[in-house]
Design a protein around this motif. Structure first.
Motif, PDB file in Angstrom:
ATOM      1  N   ARG A 107     -35.697 -37.801 -24.519  1.00 44.55           N
ATOM      2  CA  ARG A 107     -34.514 -37.385 -23.756  1.00 44.55           C
ATOM      3  C   ARG A 107     -34.475 -35.853 -23.759  1.00 44.55           C
ATOM      4  NH1 ARG A 107     -29.286 -39.883 -26.350  1.00 44.55           N
ATOM      5  NH2 ARG A 107     -28.397 -39.585 -24.289  1.00 44.55           N
ATOM      6  N   ILE A 117     -29.496 -30.850 -24.803  1.00 42.35           N
ATOM      7  CA  ILE A 117     -29.703 -31.737 -25.944  1.00 42.35           C
ATOM      8  C   ILE A 117     -30.718 -32.826 -25.592  1.00 42.35           C
ATOM      9  CG2 ILE A 117     -27.644 -31.537 -27.407  1.00 42.35           C
ATOM     10  CD1 ILE A 117     -26.151 -33.412 -25.719  1.00 42.35           C
ATOM     11  N   GLY A 118     -31.258 -33.419 -26.616  1.00 46.10           N
ATOM     12  CA  GLY A 118     -32.207 -34.493 -26.382  1.00 46.10           C
ATOM     13  C   GLY A 118     -32.845 -34.962 -27.661  1.00 46.10           C
ATOM     14  N   ALA A 119     -33.908 -35.703 -27.496  1.00 46.76           N
ATOM     15  CA  ALA A 119     -34.630 -36.238 -28.646  1.00 46.76           C
ATOM     16  C   ALA A 119     -36.072 -36.468 -28.245  1.00 46.76           C
ATOM     17  CB  ALA A 119     -34.013 -37.540 -29.131  1.00 46.76           C
ATOM     18  N   ARG A 120     -36.956 -36.247 -29.183  1.00 50.23           N
ATOM     19  CA  ARG A 120     -38.379 -36.383 -28.911  1.00 50.23           C
ATOM     20  C   ARG A 120     -38.990 -37.302 -29.950  1.00 50.23           C
ATOM     21  NH1 ARG A 120     -41.535 -30.893 -29.160  1.00 50.23           N
ATOM     22  NH2 ARG A 120     -41.854 -31.756 -31.247  1.00 50.23           N
ATOM     23  N   TRP A 121     -39.821 -38.237 -29.507  1.00 44.41           N
ATOM     24  CA  TRP A 121     -40.466 -39.198 -30.407  1.00 44.41           C
ATOM     25  C   TRP A 121     -41.858 -38.734 -30.775  1.00 44.41           C
ATOM     26  CZ3 TRP A 121     -38.291 -43.658 -32.385  1.00 44.41           C
ATOM     27  CH2 TRP A 121     -37.059 -44.051 -31.843  1.00 44.41           C
ATOM     28  N   ARG A 390     -37.863 -40.101 -34.481  1.00 44.03           N
ATOM     29  CA  ARG A 390     -37.203 -39.353 -33.425  1.00 44.03           C
ATOM     30  C   ARG A 390     -36.684 -38.031 -33.993  1.00 44.03           C
ATOM     31  NH1 ARG A 390     -32.669 -41.044 -33.816  1.00 44.03           N
ATOM     32  NH2 ARG A 390     -33.096 -43.275 -33.685  1.00 44.03           N
ATOM     33  N   THR A 391     -36.959 -36.933 -33.301  1.00 45.38           N
ATOM     34  CA  THR A 391     -36.401 -35.639 -33.683  1.00 45.38           C
ATOM     35  C   THR A 391     -35.400 -35.229 -32.611  1.00 45.38           C
ATOM     36  OG1 THR A 391     -38.456 -34.970 -34.774  1.00 45.38           O
ATOM     37  CG2 THR A 391     -36.932 -33.213 -34.136  1.00 45.38           C
ATOM     38  N   SER A 392     -34.132 -35.119 -32.975  1.00 46.07           N
ATOM     39  CA  SER A 392     -33.154 -34.655 -31.986  1.00 46.07           C
ATOM     40  C   SER A 392     -33.224 -33.139 -31.878  1.00 46.07           C
ATOM     41  CB  SER A 392     -31.741 -35.104 -32.374  1.00 46.07           C
ATOM     42  OG  SER A 392     -31.415 -34.653 -33.667  1.00 46.07           O
ATOM     43  N   PHE A 393     -32.732 -32.596 -30.768  1.00 51.68           N
ATOM     44  CA  PHE A 393     -32.705 -31.133 -30.658  1.00 51.68           C
ATOM     45  C   PHE A 393     -31.499 -30.681 -29.848  1.00 51.68           C
ATOM     46  CE2 PHE A 393     -34.070 -30.872 -26.277  1.00 51.68           C
ATOM     47  CZ  PHE A 393     -34.875 -31.993 -26.097  1.00 51.68           C
ATOM     48  N   ILE A 394     -31.116 -29.449 -30.107  1.00 51.28           N
ATOM     49  CA  ILE A 394     -29.943 -28.844 -29.475  1.00 51.28           C
ATOM     50  C   ILE A 394     -30.302 -27.414 -29.114  1.00 51.28           C
ATOM     51  CG2 ILE A 394     -27.518 -28.193 -29.822  1.00 51.28           C
ATOM     52  CD1 ILE A 394     -27.536 -30.289 -32.188  1.00 51.28           C
TER      53      ILE A 394
END
Lengths: 431, 431
Positions: A107, A117-121, A390-394
């Motif tokens: 995302r 914002i999002g997330a990376r697998w 999953r690593t979320s990010f902002i």
């Protein structure tokens, strides 16, 4: 004699409660023994693994070899009978297709406040898969554990399997070769789990451990959970079949026995609205038990843990099925979709009269590692995400922080965390 | 004095290894005590919970009340100061938006062999969330646990929180009310986890337990894992900041201290390529520690567990950052995306110079419950899927079974499971 209940029995609720709450899992407390083994492997590494292997598996790793060579597993695959090789390849292909479709999307979006914002697998780097030896040395388990890890993008797949007397079933080796397993070690039990979790001189630690095993292996996985990820706590296998009277009783009998033959602690339960059909299934089960090579196991399982439950209408079975939250649920009815829509808790569902559960054990595609013992209420079958994280990010720019920062400052202050508040407020002040 | 390393030090590798492997988690073995508490609650139910609450939290549940009434939590929300209410509502809204986007899609397709396969997601029925009392009674934790459960579709959210002397922070109650928590119980510790997992006369068992807690709570969750689902094994919090010399040292100092103020066991690590900037940050940290009300905790954390690591080029930090697999990673550089693309292991990443970690603790949207202690190598932050489970399904018609069934028969026979083979073969024979 198998348990037979009818929803119209006066004491049905109590009897069904007893069935739901019956614990088929061994209660012998192996946790202290397992704790000692894990400590020993952490302290003494390979030396402990070697001693424990002599003790439990009866072979000397220095003699039989710690690792199966690449040549040995390649030879096992080459040596496979042609029809079996075709079957194994079809299974691998279909399992791979299904699991590749499980890889989740990343995302990455900007919201109304201008915050990105999002997330990376990402895959884990190293996965350990445990494959039992002896009675349950199944090539299908190798495929079902290794292929999802591969589909996730794991670089190193390390298989451990106990090798009584040094021997490993060549089918297991062939499946490992086909699935792309990188290392195979002739070790098993709690000591193999400990070695994978903490590493030894010879074995590098992994990030995730999956795969079936006995009570010791299951307890060892539970104890190293947190040091590594694990798939789940697994117990005895089970099937629930919901069938109307328009099924072939011989087919349904075979479906129930396919679960019973796994282990004496396995459970097979039939729901039907047709008492005559129930009788016919019972007759067919007894007939099939006469000829089955796994009859001893299947008979014990069916007599001790099996059940036939009569309902007036099949819809009445649904809330009962949900309470059982079974690993496998077969809906052998005309409109299985309509019934499936009402089911909430099950590991995997087999729809219609032509989908015996066994097809899912091998070649359908979805994973056969599924939650047992009512755990389908809260857990899922093995998937590629068990080998990923999953690593979320902002990302705020100055304006985005101005939009949402003041609320964070207020909350940080209310929680008595002034450095939290300051880290935002200092940036807001600069504007 | 804080640890200071340079990548050009002769013994850098050993020093960095020691930093990576330092265990900040309490090693005191609470597992036997926790096991006894869980057994007591299973055996004696509410009576045990009541006695343990008197003993550990110092209040009599019959006097203070087992449950917080709906009126009480509603009053806490109504009584909130206006600016705080606005902040809490913004946080709740943003957390809800982000987590609603996590609800996974179902799968349902027919493949080339004519087999219909897929998977369907459902929420668990009941979720238990643990919220600590005392120092770490954070309303933000309530939002971060309850809102994902709600977004998943969980019908019953049950919160437990220790209430020393019967008291619960009204901010926590207000957050629970805002997030839609259904029941709040004045119980905590391992006894609360046991009550949620196994149920008592008053408390119905839940399916999943999430939320932060001390060593006893963490161990209790570990021990009931398998009876219920849990979120993860959590340890002390940590932040890694990668910053070039073009940052304001005062900002970066605050970011490092925002983690240090949580707990003496928290860890803050700065990577920079600018020795002068490292000195400036150190000076600013010492200045800020003079005025911080959480200075005692932050000073201990920074001196005992903090580190400043000098690299020649910031790219050198990336493999080191991956080895640390930190809960929080701040990339305070000009092109944070380029750097983020090279990072594999981190719980949550904060991009650029205007995204202090604290913004993610409250209002950014992604969850602040994140893997600690290098567990980002294999686990992820809390998400809606922790409150859901997946049911796979398979539907063969006669032709589809004819296409894939023979391979399954071959494999079942090779595994010595004749009833598995028969359940398919009987259906194939009928054609």
């Amino acid at each position: 004699m198998v348990l037979r209940l009818s929803i119209s029995d006066a004491d049905f609720d109590q009897s069904f409660d007893a069935l739901v709450n019956a614990r088929r899992e061994a209660d012998d407390d192996v946790s202290a023994d397992v704790r000692a083994i894990i400590r020993d492997v952490r302290d003494r590494g390979d030396e402990a693994v070697s001693e424990l292997t002599s003790k439990f598996d009866g072979h000397d790793l220095e003699q039989t070899g710690w690792r199966v060579s690449k040549a040995e597993s390649a030879a096992a695959l080459e040596g496979l009978e042609a029809s079996l090789r075709v079957a194994l390849e079809l299974a691998a292909l279909r399992i791979r297709d299904y699991h590749e479709g499980q890889v989740p999307d990343n995302r990455d979006y900007m919201d109304d406040a201008g915050v990105r914002i999002g997330a990376r697998w990402n895959a884990v780097e190293r996965a350990g898969i445990y494959i039992p030896g002896g009675r349950a040395a199944y090539p299908s388990s190798v495929l079902m554990n290794a292929i999802p890890a591969k589909a996730a993008g794991v670089e190193h797949i390390i298989m451990v399997t106990p090798a009584p007397g040094g021997y490993i079933n060549p089918l297991v080796l062939a499946a490992a070769e086909l699935a792309g397993v990188d290392e195979i070690w002739r070790i098993g039990g709690a000591q193999a789990v400990a070695a994978l979790a903490y590493g030894t001189e010879k074995i590098k630690p992994v990030d995730v451990i999956t795969g079936p095993g006995n009570a010791w292996v299951a307890e060892a996985k539970r104890q190293v959970y947190g040091v590594v990820g694990i798939d789940m706590v697994a117990g005895p296998s089970e099937i629930v079949v919901v069938a109307d009277g328009r099924n072939d009783p011989d087919w349904i009998a075979a479906d129930l026995l396919s679960q019973a033959e796994h282990d004496p602690t396995s459970q097979s339960i039939l729901f039907t609205d047709d008492a005559k059909f129930a009788d016919q299934v019972t007759t067919k089960i007894n007939e099939q038990l006469q000829v089955l090579s796994t009859s001893a196991t299947a008979t014990t399982s069916w007599n001790d843990n099996g059940a036939i439950i009569l309902v007036d209408r099949l819809e009445q079975a649904i809330p009962l099925v949900d309470r059982l939250a079974a690993e496998h649920l077969e809906l052998a009815v005309d409109d299985p979709d309509a019934m499936f829509r009402k089911v909430r808790h099950a590991g995997s569902v087999f729809l219609g009269r032509h989908t015996p559960e066994a097809v899912g054990d091998y070649v359908a595609g979805p994973n056969h590692v599924l939650p047992t013992g009512r755990r389908a209420r809260f857990s899922s079958g093995l998937s590629v995400t068990d080998f990923m994280k999953r690593t979320s990010f902002i990302h705020c720019d100055e304006q985005a922080l101005a939009n949402i920062g003041p609320a964070a400052v207020a909350l940080a202050e209310s929680e008595g965390l002034p450095a939290h508040a300051a880290s935002i407020a200092k940036r807001l002040d600069r504007r």
